[in-house]
Design a protein around this motif. Structure first.
Motif, PDB file in Angstrom:
ATOM      1  N   GLU A   1       0.836  -1.205   0.000  1.00  0.00           N
ATOM      2  CA  GLU A   1       0.000   0.000   0.000  1.00  0.00           C
ATOM      3  C   GLU A   1       0.872   1.258   0.000  1.00  0.00           C
ATOM      4  OE1 GLU A   1      -4.022  -1.545   2.317  1.00  0.00           O
ATOM      5  OE2 GLU A   1      -2.450  -0.515   3.427  1.00  0.00           O
TER       6      GLU A   1
ATOM      7  N   ASN B   1       1.044   4.134  -2.922  1.00  0.00           N
ATOM      8  CA  ASN B   1       0.906   5.563  -2.567  1.00  0.00           C
ATOM      9  C   ASN B   1       2.100   6.364  -3.084  1.00  0.00           C
ATOM     10  OD1 ASN B   1      -1.534   5.209  -1.271  1.00  0.00           O
ATOM     11  ND2 ASN B   1      -0.607   4.873   0.738  1.00  0.00           N
ATOM     12  N   HIS B   2       3.297   5.806  -2.901  1.00  0.00           N
ATOM     13  CA  HIS B   2       4.506   6.481  -3.409  1.00  0.00           C
ATOM     14  C   HIS B   2       4.443   6.639  -4.933  1.00  0.00           C
ATOM     15  CE1 HIS B   2       8.770   7.377  -4.003  1.00  0.00           C
ATOM     16  NE2 HIS B   2       8.761   6.446  -4.941  1.00  0.00           N
TER      17      HIS B   2
ATOM     18  N   GLU C   1       1.803   9.335  -5.909  1.00  0.00           N
ATOM     19  CA  GLU C   1       2.314  10.674  -5.618  1.00  0.00           C
ATOM     20  C   GLU C   1       3.380  11.093  -6.624  1.00  0.00           C
ATOM     21  OE1 GLU C   1       3.901  11.030  -1.729  1.00  0.00           O
ATOM     22  OE2 GLU C   1       4.391  13.168  -1.935  1.00  0.00           O
TER      23      GLU C   1
ATOM     24  N   ARG D   1      -4.960   3.184  -6.188  1.00  0.00           N
ATOM     25  CA  ARG D   1      -5.244   4.523  -5.674  1.00  0.00           C
ATOM     26  C   ARG D   1      -5.639   5.426  -6.834  1.00  0.00           C
ATOM     27  NH1 ARG D   1      -5.216   2.235  -1.690  1.00  0.00           N
ATOM     28  NH2 ARG D   1      -4.180   2.657   0.320  1.00  0.00           N
TER      29      ARG D   1
END
Length: 762
Positions: A54, A58-59, A62, A271
């Motif tokens: 997760e 997310n990294h 972004e 995401r």
């Protein structure tokens, strides 16, 4: 009776049994703790692996979102530049405006984008609808050639790009596609590119296409490059896939909570990006997580077993190896004992005996330490006195001998012997030795702890150890030394650098380095100089391009008075600045260097050594008057001026005519044919003749002359680049810029910017 059969080393109160028991207890506790911990953490490992993935997605999200936002802002930010907007308006109707000159300015602005290694721009393309052409990093081409030859893709034909003029969009990221270039029947791959389309307002007849390297973006923004990864647009269409033909789930398969989804043989971590609305999906095989758990359990169990076995074996070996030498030490101590009974205070009698002996040794050591403390000062004095016998001493050894508990000062003396001293017939080494002895005797009257050494041939160092925090007390011996040196200043000159008071010898290296820099600030004066504390380093005297040209011009004139007048002027300016001797020395080196360059231009550098000997640079450091430097410059330049004058007199009328004509008509359109016509000879003969006499081709000589003249004109900041080009015979500014960069390595604008500060100083 049974106790007699038990080995002495494993008796209950022996050192061996106590150590082995302690090791085994620690091993059991550690193994138990690790086993319980592994059981407890086993259930947590799965959650941690999921959490890691997760964090990974997310990294990635972004990174991609920031990259798209930064790319958009960097490209659209060009619209804040008025010059950019003006050039775009010209290129929108390039044929009608005849604005082809603006293409280079646009390319220069685009270069700042695709040359940025962090943006990963493979290319930036501007598509103009009116004339159906594009501007990109390699130049201009028609839209048909650009999207039919250079950036071919079945997903993006020319018709697709033409339809984008009708779309009412400002920013859009298009699906990645493989682009190729077809040239001369050979088709080469440009890789997987991710087009990003931007249409700056209020233009409808042009837009920009940024070609992003999709594979590099994936490598940069993904923590695990071996996972399957893809991006979906808001409608569920794939924008990018890390591997072809991977199973892609529709948007409906992902709920709004953002929790990972397991379908088939994969975990789907996803995401949604806030900036683009894209959905980023990472696929992790379920087998990968299961294998990690099994592998981790196997590793933990194996490690526990291995660690337990190795620890037990090591405990036995270590206990035995420690017991044996200790047993021998105990036996020796018992042999030294006086026979008096020893009280046992602990469970291990060996430790009790060692403690008793250590106490005795500590008492002895304490007595010895107190006795040696009284002798430390005397021993240091003997060591320093012994070192005085060695004239050249090692700086590291001197620092070791310094008293770390006392503050100190450094006095550094630089001695320069004059010519009158040599007439006495005394060797300079001996002279330095006598001066050192005199300095030492003067300082010892006021400071018993001072020592003086000769560091180099003409450099003497004095260390003054003092508990007095006031620095004024040292002024009296310094003033006395100065007065004595002034009496004999006709034989030698002494420069003294006086440091501030340092708290301890740990700062000795720093203090010495500071004083060696301070001593270099000696002024060009015929007297003893004392320099106190740290000095601000004066600004260097700049040898500007304008000075180079002026010196070269005067030297090539062959007039001694003109050259010596130029040298005297700059020596006077150095004097007004209060420059140190080192600045004069640097100026002399620059003049010598420029002299060699001027001789090279005349192909006379090989004759420089024929009977002509350069004066030594070594003598410059001991000069104390401007007249000495003027004599040195005369010795350097007079043979060169004579050589230039002889070369000028030997020049034939043809070469002289060509050189004079070029110098007077440099702003005109001059060609080899024109000069040959004026001399009534053939161009081929003139070219060969000129090369033989000057060592340079006619065109190289002409262009070099123009560029050197242009450098002088660029010093005038009020002249535009186009005006400078016209003054030196280039009617086309682009030709001037290209030729200037060829001969100078930089463009005229960069040259002016580089030397602007130096010119302002001058």
């Amino acid at each position: 009776m049974m106790a007699e059969f038990v080995p002495r080393s494993i008796k209950p109160k022996s050192l061996f049994s106590k150590m082995l028991t302690g090791f085994l207890v620690v091993i059991v506790l550690l193994v138990t703790f690790n086993f319980v911990t592994s059981i407890y953490l086993k259930n947590k490992i799965h959650d941690e692996i999921v959490k890691y993935n997760e964090l990974s997605i997310n990294h990635t999200v972004e990174g991609y979102e920031n990259h798209f936002r930064l790319s958009k802002n960097m490209v659209l930010g060009l619209n804040q530049n008025d010059r950019w907007i003006t050039n775009l308006n010209i290129l929108r109707k390039v044929k009608e405006n005849n604005g082809y000159a603006s293409i280079e300015d646009i390319k220069a602005e685009l270069k700042t984008l695709y040359a940025n290694p962090f943006l990963q721009f493979e290319n930036v393309i501007i598509y103009f609808k009116n004339d159906a052409y594009v501007v990109e990093k390699d130049g201009t081409s028609s839209a048909q050639d650009m999207f039919g030859k250079f950036y071919r893709s079945p997903d993006y034909p020319l018709s697709f790009w033409n339809r984008q003029f009708e779309e009412r969009i400002g920013f859009r990221v298009l699906p990645a596609s493989r682009f190729t270039e077809k040239s001369a029947g050979i088709e080469t791959s440009k890789g997987l590119l991710l087009p990003m389309l931007m249409k700056p307002l209020p233009y409808n007849d042009m837009y920009l296409i940024v070609m992003l390297d999709a594979q590099k973006l994936f490598q940069i923004h993904n923590i695990s490059s071996d996972q399957h990864f893809y991006i979906l647009d808001p409608d569920g269409h794939p924008i990018y896939t890390s591997t072809p033909d991977m199973p892609i789930e529709p948007l409906s398969a992902f709920d709004t909570t953002g929790q990972p989804v397991m379908k088939g043989h994969y975990y789907y971590f996803f995401r949604k990006g806030q900036e683009t609305g894209f959905t980023y999906v990472s696929m992790v095989p379920t087998e990968s997580i299961s294998l990690q758990l099994i592998r981790l359990n196997t590793i933990l169990i194996s490690l526990l077993i291995v660690v337990a076995l190795v620890s037990i074996a090591a405990s036995v070996v270590f206990s035995r190896s420690l017991q044996t030498p200790l047993r021998k030490i105990i036996d020796s101590m018992q042999a030294w004992d006086t026979g008096e009974g020893q009280s046992k205070h602990g469970p291990i009698r060996e430790f009790d005996l060692i403690s008793h002996k250590v106490n005795q040794m500590m008492q002895t050591n304490k007595s010895m330490t107190q006795d040696l403390a009284h002798k430390t000062s005397l021993l240091r004095k003997y060591a320093l006195t012994n070192k005085l016998k060695n004239i050249h001493m090692n700086l590291a050894e001197l620092r070791e001998m310094a008293d770390t508990s006392m503050p100190f000062m450094i006095l550094l003396f630089e001695i320069h012997f004059k010519e009158q001293y040599a007439e006495l017939g005394i060797d300079q080494e001996k002279g330095t030795y006598y001066i050192r002895e005199f300095i030492d005797s003067v300082l010892l009257r006021s400071y018993e702890e001072s020592v003086t050494f000769q560091m180099e041939r003409n450099l003497v160092l004095s260390l003054i150890f003092t508990a007095d925090t006031e620095q004024g007390s040292v002024n009296q011996p310094i003033d006395y030394l100065k007065n004595m040196f002034d009496i004999e200043h006709d034989l030698y000159l002494v420069t003294m650098a006086v440091s501030p008071l340092y708290p301890a010898s740990s700062a000795f290296t720093t203090a010495y380095e500071e004083m060696t820099q301070v001593i270099k600030q000696r002024k060009l004066l015929n007297l003893t100089q004392v320099i106190h504390g740290k000095q601000s380093i004066p600004e260097p005297y700049p040898f500007t391009v304008l000075m180079e040209e002026e010196f070269h011009t005067r030297l090539m004139s062959g007039h001694e008075e003109a050259v010596y007048e130029w040298v005297a002027k700059h020596l006077e300016q150095l004097g007004k600045r209060g420059a140190p001797v080192e600045a004069y020395w640097q100026f002399a080196k620059e003049v010598s260097l420029q002299t060699d360059k001027s001789l090279q231009k005349l192909n006379l550098h090989g004759q420089r050594g024929s009977g002509i000997v350069k004066p030594s640079f070594h003598m410059l450091s001991g000069f104390y008057s401007t007249e000495q430097f003027q004599e040195w410059f005369a010795a350097l330049l007079q043979p060169v001026i004579q050589l230039v004058r002889e070369h000028t007199e030997d020049q034939d009328p043809i070469t002289r005519f060509v050189i004079d004509y070029l110098d007077a008509h440099l702003h005109e359109d001059i060609t080899l044919d024109l000069m040959a016509d004026k001399l009534n000879i053939t161009p081929g003969y003139l070219s060969t003749y000129f090369k033989e006499k000057t060592g340079m081709n006619f065109s190289d000589y002409l262009n070099d002359l123009r560029i050197q003249r242009a450098k002088l004109l660029l010093d005038n900041l009020e002249l535009k680049i186009q005006d400078v080009a016209a003054h030196v015979g280039y009617q086309n500014a682009n030709s001037f810029i290209r030729m200037f960069k060829r001969y100078s390595g930089i463009t005229p604008g960069e040259y002016r910017k580089k030397y602007a500060s130096r010119l302002s100083v001058e």
